[in-house]
Design a protein around this motif. Structure first.
Motif, PDB file in Angstrom:
ATOM      1  N   PHE A   1     -51.312 -32.800  44.063  1.00 23.82           N
ATOM      2  CA  PHE A   1     -50.887 -31.410  44.242  1.00 23.82           C
ATOM      3  C   PHE A   1     -51.401 -30.807  45.538  1.00 23.82           C
ATOM      4  N   ASN A   2     -52.647 -31.124  45.884  1.00 25.41           N
ATOM      5  CA  ASN A   2     -53.187 -30.575  47.122  1.00 25.41           C
ATOM      6  C   ASN A   2     -52.409 -31.050  48.349  1.00 25.41           C
ATOM      7  N   SER A   3     -51.921 -32.289  48.281  1.00 24.00           N
ATOM      8  CA  SER A   3     -51.157 -32.798  49.427  1.00 24.00           C
ATOM      9  C   SER A   3     -49.817 -32.107  49.529  1.00 24.00           C
ATOM     10  N   ILE A   4     -49.291 -31.622  48.390  1.00 24.12           N
ATOM     11  CA  ILE A   4     -48.038 -30.864  48.448  1.00 24.12           C
ATOM     12  C   ILE A   4     -48.259 -29.599  49.259  1.00 24.12           C
ATOM     13  N   LEU A   5     -49.409 -28.948  48.975  1.00 21.21           N
ATOM     14  CA  LEU A   5     -49.687 -27.692  49.649  1.00 21.21           C
ATOM     15  C   LEU A   5     -49.800 -27.873  51.159  1.00 21.21           C
ATOM     16  N   SER A   6     -50.369 -28.992  51.580  1.00 22.08           N
ATOM     17  CA  SER A   6     -50.616 -29.190  53.003  1.00 22.08           C
ATOM     18  C   SER A   6     -49.476 -29.903  53.706  1.00 22.08           C
TER      19      SER A   6
ATOM     20  N   LYS B   1     -44.410 -26.595  38.856  1.00 26.31           N
ATOM     21  CA  LYS B   1     -43.476 -25.495  38.605  1.00 26.31           C
ATOM     22  C   LYS B   1     -43.938 -24.226  39.318  1.00 26.31           C
ATOM     23  N   ALA B   2     -45.220 -23.926  39.174  1.00 28.00           N
ATOM     24  CA  ALA B   2     -45.756 -22.726  39.807  1.00 28.00           C
ATOM     25  C   ALA B   2     -45.638 -22.810  41.329  1.00 28.00           C
ATOM     26  N   PHE B   3     -45.928 -23.989  41.883  1.00 26.75           N
ATOM     27  CA  PHE B   3     -45.820 -24.196  43.321  1.00 26.75           C
ATOM     28  C   PHE B   3     -44.377 -24.005  43.790  1.00 26.75           C
ATOM     29  N   SER B   4     -43.415 -24.517  43.045  1.00 22.65           N
ATOM     30  CA  SER B   4     -42.002 -24.439  43.427  1.00 22.65           C
ATOM     31  C   SER B   4     -41.490 -23.008  43.411  1.00 22.65           C
ATOM     32  N   LYS B   5     -42.031 -22.171  42.533  1.00 23.40           N
ATOM     33  CA  LYS B   5     -41.595 -20.782  42.458  1.00 23.40           C
ATOM     34  C   LYS B   5     -41.971 -20.002  43.712  1.00 23.40           C
ATOM     35  N   SER B   6     -43.055 -20.378  44.338  1.00 22.24           N
ATOM     36  CA  SER B   6     -43.555 -19.595  45.465  1.00 22.24           C
ATOM     37  C   SER B   6     -43.411 -20.294  46.821  1.00 22.24           C
TER      38      SER B   6
ATOM     39  N   ALA C   1     -38.047 -26.578  40.716  1.00 19.46           N
ATOM     40  CA  ALA C   1     -38.405 -27.275  39.470  1.00 19.46           C
ATOM     41  C   ALA C   1     -37.649 -26.622  38.316  1.00 19.46           C
ATOM     42  N   TYR C   2     -37.025 -27.461  37.496  1.00 20.59           N
ATOM     43  CA  TYR C   2     -36.211 -26.961  36.397  1.00 20.59           C
ATOM     44  C   TYR C   2     -36.621 -27.643  35.093  1.00 20.59           C
ATOM     45  N   GLU C   3     -36.478 -26.895  34.023  1.00 18.50           N
ATOM     46  CA  GLU C   3     -36.684 -27.453  32.687  1.00 18.50           C
ATOM     47  C   GLU C   3     -35.482 -27.028  31.844  1.00 18.50           C
TER      48      GLU C   3
END
Length: 331
Positions: free
Chosen positions: A13-18, A52-57, A63-65
């Motif tokens: 997850f951290n690598s997604i942010l960066s 999901k939270a990351f994709s919203k912002s 991200a879909y469910e």
């Protein structure tokens, strides 16, 4: 939590942010003897809630469910299909998982399918399916999916070729399933459901059997008969020259194989009783739900077996399948 018995590369997850990249995991292509993977275990490994939270912002990440009466699908996509995955869950068990990452030095593609879970899902979807029509786990994945989708598991109840679901026409799901069974040469499974109590399914099966019949007749005429004629001519030439060597023995062997194969294909052609059954269905003039392309929007139309199995319609079957082959549906 039960430990998953093979390697899962967890979401960083951290690598997604960066770096806005993801690592979705590595799976075997099929699973036969292992226990099903709990959906909750895989979602935790993927850090789904944080994703999901990351994709919203974060722009470009989605991200879909999605849920229906039996399945839950979890889907993530990074804009441009840089990275994505789809997880399909049934009864909190992973039924399918597909992912790909293309923006790294080593592109990754993961395809996972649990036959046991698929069969459990299919038989729950069709609770009244008789045992005689059920398949076993021994069948290839593509055959299992195609067979059950053809008889209605997760597919629209319609008959058609290319149909317009949005702005672009595409082959119906049941047509694609039919093509898979044709590709795998599973005439036996088509014949198994030729009298399935759904008129749309019966038409898909019948036009596939007619196509199979036409293709085999064409192969006999354009390949086997010509090949046989050439070999017999060559054999006669050798004999006329009173040549006695390995070539004669080889030709006799090939001629024998050619005749055996021709007889085998001829035995698989539609019989008179098969055609009587087809014409009986045509003459029953039953209503059929069909879809079409070129209409501008998705819509179901009423048609009849009399029209869809008319002589002109039957004569177009081979051309229709050839068009689908040219569009890449037989790959």
């Amino acid at each position: 939590m039960r430990k998953i018995s093979f390697i899962i590369l967890t979401l960083a997850f951290n690598s997604i942010l960066s770096a806005q990249t993801v690592d979705f995991g590595k799976f075997p292509s099929e699973q036969n003897e292992q226990k099903p993977i709990a959906t909750s275990d895989l979602l935790k490994s993927l850090d789904w809630e944080n994703l999901k939270a990351f994709s919203k912002s974060n722009k470009g990440h989605y991200a879909y469910e999605r849920k229906d009466s039996l399945l839950t699908k979890y889907e993530y996509v990074q804009q441009g299909r840089v990275a994505d995955f789809v997880l399909t869950s049934f009864n909190n068990k992973v039924m399918e998982y597909h992912s790909q990452i293309s923006n790294t030095s080593k592109e990754t593609n993961t395809n996972y399918f649990d036959k046991d879970v698929w069969l459990e899902y299919a038989h729950t979807y069709l609770p009244n399916l008789p045992d005689s029509l059920k398949l076993s786990i021994a069948e290839p994945k593509d055959v299992l999916k195609a067979y059950y989708e053809l008889i209605g598991v997760g597919t629209r109840d319609e008959y058609g070729w290319i149909c317009e679901y949005s702005t672009v026409g595409m082959a119906t799901q049941r047509r694609q399933a039919t093509i898979q069974l044709i590709r795998y040469q599973r005439r036996d499974l088509l014949e198994q459901i030729v009298d399935y109590p759904n008129i749309q399914v019966q038409l898909y099966v019948i036009d596939a059997l007619i196509y199979d019949d036409l293709q085999k007749k064409k192969y006999i005429e354009e390949n086997l008969k010509i090949e046989l004629t050439q070999m017999i001519k060559e054999l006669d030439t050798l004999k006329s020259k009173k040549i006695s060597d390995w070539r004669i023995e080889s030709l006799n062997y090939k001629i024998s194989n050619n005749k055996d194969y021709t007889e085998q294909l001829q035995s698989e052609l539609l019989s008179q009783s098969d055609w009587k059954r087809i014409y009986a269905l045509r003459d029953s003039n039953q209503e059929v739900k069909t879809c079409r392309s070129g209409t501008g929007s998705y819509k179901i139309y009423e048609n009849t077996t009399a029209e869809l199995l008319s002589e002109s319609a039957i004569s177009e079957i081979s051309t229709r399948y050839s068009e689908l082959e040219n569009l890449g549906y037989f790959r």
